[in-house]
Design a protein around this motif. Structure first.
Motif, short mmCIF file in Angstrom:
data_model
loop_
_atom_site.label_atom_id
_atom_site.label_comp_id
_atom_site.label_asym_id
_atom_site.label_seq_id
_atom_site.Cartn_x
_atom_site.Cartn_y
_atom_site.Cartn_z
N ASN A 138 0.82 -1.21 0.00
CA ASN A 138 0.00 0.00 0.00
C ASN A 138 0.86 1.26 0.00
OD1 ASN A 138 -2.25 -1.61 0.06
ND2 ASN A 138 -2.65 -1.33 2.24
N CYS A 139 2.14 1.13 0.31
CA CYS A 139 3.04 2.28 0.38
C CYS A 139 3.95 2.35 -0.85
CB CYS A 139 3.89 2.20 1.64
SG CYS A 139 2.90 2.19 3.15
N PHE A 140 3.51 1.82 -1.96
CA PHE A 140 4.33 1.77 -3.17
C PHE A 140 4.73 3.17 -3.62
CE2 PHE A 140 6.09 0.26 -6.99
CZ PHE A 140 5.68 1.11 -7.99
N GLU A 141 3.80 4.10 -3.59
CA GLU A 141 4.07 5.47 -4.06
C GLU A 141 5.15 6.14 -3.20
OE1 GLU A 141 3.77 8.25 -6.87
OE2 GLU A 141 2.55 6.45 -6.87
N GLU A 142 5.07 5.99 -1.88
CA GLU A 142 6.05 6.57 -0.97
C GLU A 142 7.44 5.95 -1.18
OE1 GLU A 142 2.12 7.44 0.84
OE2 GLU A 142 3.00 5.72 -0.12
N VAL A 143 7.46 4.63 -1.39
CA VAL A 143 8.73 3.94 -1.64
C VAL A 143 9.37 4.47 -2.92
CG1 VAL A 143 9.78 1.71 -2.23
CG2 VAL A 143 8.11 1.85 -0.37
N ARG A 144 8.55 4.64 -3.95
CA ARG A 144 9.06 5.13 -5.23
C ARG A 144 9.62 6.56 -5.10
NH1 ARG A 144 5.16 5.71 -10.22
NH2 ARG A 144 4.71 7.56 -9.03
N ASN A 145 8.91 7.42 -4.38
CA ASN A 145 9.39 8.79 -4.16
C ASN A 145 10.71 8.80 -3.37
OD1 ASN A 145 7.28 9.95 -5.54
ND2 ASN A 145 6.02 10.25 -3.72
N PHE A 146 10.75 8.00 -2.30
CA PHE A 146 11.97 7.94 -1.49
C PHE A 146 13.15 7.42 -2.31
CE2 PHE A 146 14.47 7.83 2.23
CZ PHE A 146 15.21 6.65 2.20
N LYS A 147 12.90 6.38 -3.09
CA LYS A 147 13.96 5.81 -3.91
C LYS A 147 14.47 6.83 -4.93
CE LYS A 147 14.08 1.25 -5.47
NZ LYS A 147 13.51 0.16 -6.27
N LYS A 148 13.56 7.54 -5.53
CA LYS A 148 13.92 8.56 -6.53
C LYS A 148 14.80 9.65 -5.90
CE LYS A 148 11.57 12.03 -9.32
NZ LYS A 148 10.24 12.52 -9.66
N LEU A 149 14.41 10.13 -4.71
CA LEU A 149 15.20 11.17 -4.05
C LEU A 149 16.55 10.63 -3.55
CD1 LEU A 149 12.39 12.96 -2.01
CD2 LEU A 149 13.64 13.86 -3.99
N ALA A 150 16.57 9.43 -3.07
CA ALA A 150 17.81 8.86 -2.56
C ALA A 150 18.82 8.63 -3.67
CB ALA A 150 17.53 7.55 -1.82
N LEU A 151 18.35 8.18 -4.82
CA LEU A 151 19.25 7.95 -5.94
C LEU A 151 19.73 9.25 -6.56
CD1 LEU A 151 17.56 4.88 -7.67
CD2 LEU A 151 19.60 4.90 -6.25
N ALA A 152 18.95 10.30 -6.44
CA ALA A 152 19.34 11.61 -6.97
C ALA A 152 20.51 12.19 -6.16
CB ALA A 152 18.16 12.56 -6.96
N GLN A 153 20.62 11.81 -4.91
CA GLN A 153 21.70 12.34 -4.08
C GLN A 153 22.96 11.71 -4.54
OE1 GLN A 153 21.39 14.66 -1.60
NE2 GLN A 153 19.27 14.86 -2.23
#
Length: 153
Positions: A138-153
């Motif tokens: 159910n938290c797929f969207e939050e995981v995707r956002n976090f992953k996107k920001l973490a990889l951008a760093q």
């Protein structure tokens, strides 16, 4: 009923075709011997245990020697290359160098976490996972956002 065997015990005697002569000392020794199958089995198992123990100690010594050699070559490779003797000062310099590298890594990780967007995304993800305990999909969207920001760093 239990005191006597149900079938009579038959004794078989085998006579050899050729004459067998045993010395009287051998026969006397066999008659006086109290050693039975159990005692022979114990002696054999003790012998095997001793051989296994000896082999294990030999393997242990070889392994320890290899480990020490490898440890000495890996820790002191810089000193061996320059043909210098090992000193506590050289080792402490090496340790301080490693500590500085670890501190730099920790600082870099702290900078990454300090990013506001990433921190908010992490908090949102944790909150969602706690709210949907047992249903992490159910938290797929939050995981995707976090992953996107973490990889951008």
């Amino acid at each position: 009923m239990g005191s006597q065997p149900s079938k009579p015990v038959e004794t078989k005697v085998f006579t050899p075709k050729t004459q067998v002569d045993f010395s009287s000392t051998l026969l006397a020794q066999l008659e006086q011997s109290t050693e039975g199958d159990y005692a022979r089995q114990q002696v054999a198992s003790k012998y095997l245990e001793q051989r296994v123990s000896d082999r294990l100690s030999q393997l242990e010594e070889e392994t320890l020697k290899k480990f020490e050699d490898k440890l000495n070559t890996s820790l002191l490779s810089d000193n061996n290359q320059s043909n210098q003797e090992v000193s506590s000062q050289a080792l402490s310099d090496k340790i301080s160098h490693l500590n500085k590298r670890l501190n730099k890594i920790k600082e870099n990780q702290a900078k990454k976490v300090a990013n506001k967007d990433l921190k908010e995304s992490k908090e949102n993800l944790v909150k969602c996972l706690r709210d949907n305990e047992g249903q992490p999909l159910n938290c797929f969207e939050e995981v995707r956002n976090f992953k996107k920001l973490a990889l951008a760093q």
